[in-house]
Design a protein around this motif. Structure first.
Motif, PDB file in Angstrom:
ATOM      1  N   VAL A 106       0.769  -1.290   0.004  1.00 36.99           N
ATOM      2  CA  VAL A 106       0.033  -0.136   0.049  1.00 36.99           C
ATOM      3  C   VAL A 106       0.906   1.245   0.024  1.00 36.99           C
ATOM      4  O   VAL A 106       1.990   1.194   0.550  1.00 36.99           O
ATOM      5  N   GLN A 107       0.501   2.160  -0.676  1.00 35.37           N
ATOM      6  CA  GLN A 107       1.146   3.688  -0.893  1.00 35.37           C
ATOM      7  C   GLN A 107       0.649   4.586  -0.169  1.00 35.37           C
ATOM      8  O   GLN A 107      -0.896   4.768  -0.083  1.00 35.37           O
ATOM      9  N   ASN A 108       1.375   5.701   0.361  1.00 34.44           N
ATOM     10  CA  ASN A 108       0.923   6.994   0.405  1.00 34.44           C
ATOM     11  C   ASN A 108      -0.060   6.887   1.733  1.00 34.44           C
ATOM     12  O   ASN A 108      -0.966   7.604   1.695  1.00 34.44           O
ATOM     13  N   VAL A 109       0.191   6.162   3.011  1.00 36.87           N
ATOM     14  CA  VAL A 109      -0.656   6.298   4.008  1.00 36.87           C
ATOM     15  C   VAL A 109      -0.680   7.455   4.767  1.00 36.87           C
ATOM     16  O   VAL A 109       0.507   7.797   5.069  1.00 36.87           O
ATOM     17  N   GLU A 128      -6.256   7.810   4.909  1.00 33.58           N
ATOM     18  CA  GLU A 128      -6.242   7.589   3.652  1.00 33.58           C
ATOM     19  C   GLU A 128      -4.855   6.736   3.004  1.00 33.58           C
ATOM     20  O   GLU A 128      -3.959   7.091   3.687  1.00 33.58           O
ATOM     21  N   TRP A 129      -5.250   5.924   1.962  1.00 33.47           N
ATOM     22  CA  TRP A 129      -4.204   5.452   1.437  1.00 33.47           C
ATOM     23  C   TRP A 129      -4.190   5.095  -0.089  1.00 33.47           C
ATOM     24  O   TRP A 129      -5.442   5.252  -0.389  1.00 33.47           O
ATOM     25  N   ASP A 130      -3.180   4.930  -0.688  1.00 30.87           N
ATOM     26  CA  ASP A 130      -3.263   4.446  -2.398  1.00 30.87           C
ATOM     27  C   ASP A 130      -3.132   2.943  -2.318  1.00 30.87           C
ATOM     28  O   ASP A 130      -2.427   2.546  -1.660  1.00 30.87           O
ATOM     29  N   HIS A 131      -3.860   2.473  -3.276  1.00 32.88           N
ATOM     30  CA  HIS A 131      -3.678   0.983  -3.518  1.00 32.88           C
ATOM     31  C   HIS A 131      -2.584   0.531  -4.209  1.00 32.88           C
ATOM     32  O   HIS A 131      -1.768   1.460  -4.693  1.00 32.88           O
ATOM     33  N   PRO A 132      -1.861  -0.706  -3.867  1.00 33.88           N
ATOM     34  CA  PRO A 132      -0.441  -1.046  -4.400  1.00 33.88           C
ATOM     35  C   PRO A 132      -0.783  -1.206  -5.782  1.00 33.88           C
ATOM     36  O   PRO A 132      -1.693  -1.105  -6.274  1.00 33.88           O
ATOM     37  N   GLU A 133       0.566  -1.305  -6.407  1.00 29.64           N
ATOM     38  CA  GLU A 133       0.846  -1.673  -7.818  1.00 29.64           C
ATOM     39  C   GLU A 133       0.082  -3.032  -8.220  1.00 29.64           C
ATOM     40  O   GLU A 133       0.180  -3.833  -7.238  1.00 29.64           O
ATOM     41  N   PRO A 134      -0.603  -2.985  -9.388  1.00 28.15           N
ATOM     42  CA  PRO A 134      -1.556  -4.277  -9.746  1.00 28.15           C
ATOM     43  C   PRO A 134      -0.585  -5.273  -9.943  1.00 28.15           C
ATOM     44  O   PRO A 134       0.455  -5.241 -10.531  1.00 28.15           O
ATOM     45  N   LEU A 135      -0.984  -6.706  -9.580  1.00 28.74           N
ATOM     46  CA  LEU A 135      -0.325  -7.820  -9.942  1.00 28.74           C
ATOM     47  C   LEU A 135      -0.482  -8.156 -11.399  1.00 28.74           C
ATOM     48  O   LEU A 135      -1.579  -7.699 -12.067  1.00 28.74           O
ATOM     49  N   SER A 232       0.894  -8.351   2.258  1.00 31.08           N
ATOM     50  CA  SER A 232       2.226  -7.319   1.949  1.00 31.08           C
ATOM     51  C   SER A 232       2.861  -6.954   3.045  1.00 31.08           C
ATOM     52  O   SER A 232       2.043  -7.336   4.321  1.00 31.08           O
ATOM     53  N   SER A 233       3.815  -6.284   3.350  1.00 26.20           N
ATOM     54  CA  SER A 233       4.389  -5.457   4.378  1.00 26.20           C
ATOM     55  C   SER A 233       3.515  -4.361   4.741  1.00 26.20           C
ATOM     56  O   SER A 233       2.708  -3.925   3.926  1.00 26.20           O
ATOM     57  N   TRP A 234       3.661  -3.992   5.940  1.00 29.57           N
ATOM     58  CA  TRP A 234       3.012  -2.971   6.396  1.00 29.57           C
ATOM     59  C   TRP A 234       3.607  -1.513   5.846  1.00 29.57           C
ATOM     60  O   TRP A 234       4.719  -1.541   5.934  1.00 29.57           O
ATOM     61  N   SER A 235       2.515  -0.663   5.592  1.00 22.58           N
ATOM     62  CA  SER A 235       2.857   0.464   5.127  1.00 22.58           C
ATOM     63  C   SER A 235       2.695   1.591   6.415  1.00 22.58           C
ATOM     64  O   SER A 235       1.462   1.602   6.656  1.00 22.58           O
ATOM     65  N   LYS A 236       3.609   2.434   6.862  1.00 26.23           N
ATOM     66  CA  LYS A 236       3.205   3.259   8.065  1.00 26.23           C
ATOM     67  C   LYS A 236       2.730   4.567   7.447  1.00 26.23           C
ATOM     68  O   LYS A 236       3.103   5.105   6.592  1.00 26.23           O
ATOM     69  N   GLY A 237       1.928   5.252   8.404  1.00 25.15           N
ATOM     70  CA  GLY A 237       1.504   6.229   7.974  1.00 25.15           C
ATOM     71  C   GLY A 237       1.564   7.535   8.857  1.00 25.15           C
ATOM     72  O   GLY A 237       0.871   8.511   8.960  1.00 25.15           O
ATOM     73  N   GLY A 238       2.568   7.309   9.973  1.00 25.05           N
ATOM     74  CA  GLY A 238       3.019   8.304  10.544  1.00 25.05           C
ATOM     75  C   GLY A 238       2.096   8.805  11.898  1.00 25.05           C
ATOM     76  O   GLY A 238       1.288   7.716  12.083  1.00 25.05           O
ATOM     77  N   PHE A 239       2.111   9.896  12.697  1.00 20.08           N
ATOM     78  CA  PHE A 239       1.570   9.983  13.907  1.00 20.08           C
ATOM     79  C   PHE A 239       0.587  11.351  13.746  1.00 20.08           C
ATOM     80  O   PHE A 239       0.440  11.904  12.825  1.00 20.08           O
ATOM     81  N   GLY A 240      -0.635  11.040  14.507  1.00 26.24           N
ATOM     82  CA  GLY A 240      -1.447  12.391  14.711  1.00 26.24           C
ATOM     83  C   GLY A 240      -1.932  12.229  15.846  1.00 26.24           C
ATOM     84  O   GLY A 240      -2.170  11.503  16.590  1.00 26.24           O
ATOM     85  N   ASP A 241      -2.506  13.671  16.514  1.00 28.24           N
ATOM     86  CA  ASP A 241      -2.841  13.908  17.667  1.00 28.24           C
ATOM     87  C   ASP A 241      -4.318  14.420  17.767  1.00 28.24           C
ATOM     88  O   ASP A 241      -4.802  15.177  16.851  1.00 28.24           O
ATOM     89  N   VAL A 242      -5.112  13.813  18.566  1.00 30.22           N
ATOM     90  CA  VAL A 242      -6.592  14.168  18.826  1.00 30.22           C
ATOM     91  C   VAL A 242      -6.458  14.873  20.297  1.00 30.22           C
ATOM     92  O   VAL A 242      -6.072  14.515  21.383  1.00 30.22           O
ATOM     93  N   GLN A 243      -6.945  16.192  20.090  1.00 31.83           N
ATOM     94  CA  GLN A 243      -6.987  16.935  21.426  1.00 31.83           C
ATOM     95  C   GLN A 243      -8.396  17.590  21.832  1.00 31.83           C
ATOM     96  O   GLN A 243      -9.000  17.650  20.904  1.00 31.83           O
ATOM     97  N   THR A 244      -8.482  17.542  23.100  1.00 31.80           N
ATOM     98  CA  THR A 244      -9.593  18.306  23.612  1.00 31.80           C
ATOM     99  C   THR A 244      -9.865  19.671  23.149  1.00 31.80           C
ATOM    100  O   THR A 244      -8.609  20.496  23.741  1.00 31.80           O
ATOM    101  N   PRO A 245     -10.919  20.138  22.792  1.00 30.62           N
ATOM    102  CA  PRO A 245     -10.961  21.732  22.537  1.00 30.62           C
ATOM    103  C   PRO A 245     -11.064  22.462  24.025  1.00 30.62           C
ATOM    104  O   PRO A 245     -11.675  22.214  24.795  1.00 30.62           O
ATOM    105  N   THR A 246     -10.373  23.526  23.969  1.00 31.97           N
ATOM    106  CA  THR A 246     -10.101  24.267  25.121  1.00 31.97           C
ATOM    107  C   THR A 246     -10.736  25.680  24.987  1.00 31.97           C
ATOM    108  O   THR A 246     -10.760  26.354  25.753  1.00 31.97           O
ATOM    109  N   THR A 247     -10.823  26.233  23.724  1.00 32.46           N
ATOM    110  CA  THR A 247     -10.733  27.677  23.381  1.00 32.46           C
ATOM    111  C   THR A 247     -12.144  27.793  22.557  1.00 32.46           C
ATOM    112  O   THR A 247     -12.519  26.766  21.738  1.00 32.46           O
TER     113      THR A 247
END
Length: 351
Positions: A106-109, A128-135, A232-247
């Protein structure tokens, strides 16, 4: 009879034209919560039957009201597994069992938030992610589904199976996604892999062969599971934070109507925990989402004023659920005059 036919045809044509315009140019009003085309068509047909015509403003208002009444699932896909992550290290690494590194990945996770960046205030996000190259066509394998592995704070995880999106002719679409709603506050990491299956249960079994030969050359790979799947091998997509609204500013990504009501009174930087009274009568509120964060709120006015004939004036509030304010322990005054909230909801909110 002929006149009736042409009248019905005109209404159907108007509905179809409006639907085309809405989905082509008005994606923003529909983006907060997803709604499919069939549901919109049904809403439009009801408006046409009731009013004899359908205009875009009335349709958008009806869609918004429909959305606020829905109970949306926490995600768009089936969760197949959840649990705690690996021991004292709390390192959430998904299993590599039944993995073949030669299979297309999988690409662009990545994690997407409404306001961009790596942080969201409001608990909803999308992976979101892009599908792998077709077989090759002559391969014994075909794409079956995607596995999405979502971990929270390096301590707990959920795994989902997501079916590929395909075109009308059966081709796999480029973009795939899964939406997560009302998630806990914390740091998320996502990984996605493609799961392949044998095209036929009668495919020849040949051990100790290179799996890439099995994929491309027409032989079954040695790592294939007994049930005919290979990943396939796992494709990493990085990190993201969910925060509680304060203002007040944080409300813009959760409930923009509420944000616009409070902004002239309190300004962008006022802490939600400091606000004791909210007056948002006749402010076109389609939802009370966001008010659950006003921990010190004592008085709330979200009513609709009436004209001399007893009809609601413009910009009426159309919300139908009070669930966001159920847990406000200090709320002692609530004005819901001329709103559409059912009596059972009012009882629940003040109990």
């Amino acid at each position: 009879m002929l006149l009736s036919f042409f009248s019905d045809f005109k209404i159907r044509l108007t509905i179809n034209s409006l639907l085309t315009l809405l989905f082509a140019f008005c994606s923003q009003p529909l983006s907060a919560q997803e709604i499919d085309r069939d549901a919109v068509a049904e809403i439009a047909a009801e408006l046409a039957e009731r009013n004899g015509r359908v205009d875009a403003d009335a349709l958008l208002n009806a869609i918004t009201e429909f959305q606020t009444q829905q109970i949306w699932p926490p995600s768009d896909a089936d969760m197949v597994e959840q649990g705690s992550c690996g021991g004292e290290s709390h390192n959430c690494i998904p299993s590599s069992e039944d993995t073949d590194t030669n299979l297309p990945q999988v690409q662009n996770v990545h994690i997407i938030y409404l306001e961009g960046g790596n942080t969201t205030v409001g608990n909803d996000f999308k992976v979101e992610w892009d599908h792998p190259e077709p077989l090759p066509d002559h391969s014994l394998y075909a794409l079956s589904h995607y596995e999405v592995y979502l971990s929270l704070n390096d301590s707990e995880y959920e795994r989902f199976d997501v079916a590929p999106r395909v075109t009308s002719d059966g081709a796999v679409k480029l973009k795939h996604s899964i939406r997560f709603r009302q998630r806990s506050v914390g740091t998320y990491e996502v990984q996605v892999r493609a799961s392949y299956r044998l095209k036929s249960a009668d495919s020849p079994s040949q051990s100790n062969t290179d799996s890439l030969n099995g994929i491309i050359g027409g032989q079954r790979g040695s790592n294939t599971r007994s049930n005919g799947y290979l990943n396939s091998s796992w494709s990493k997509g990085g990190f993201g934070d969910v925060q509680t609204p304060t203002t007040v500013q944080d409300l813009s990504s959760i409930n923009n109507e509420l944000h616009q009501c409070l902004l002239p009174i309190y300004g962008q930087n006022r802490a939600l925990s400091e606000i004791l009274f909210v007056d948002c009568r006749n402010r076109s509120l389609s939802s009370l989402l966001g008010l659950q964060y006003f921990s010190a709120l004592r008085g709330l006015v979200v009513s609709n004023d009436l004209d001399s004939a007893g009809n609601p004036i413009s910009n009426r509030n159309t919300f139908t659920s009070l669930s966001p304010i159920y847990e406000l322990a200090d709320l002692v005054s609530l004005n819901l005059s001329a709103t559409d909230v059912a009596a059972v909801e009012i009882t629940a909110a003040i109990s």
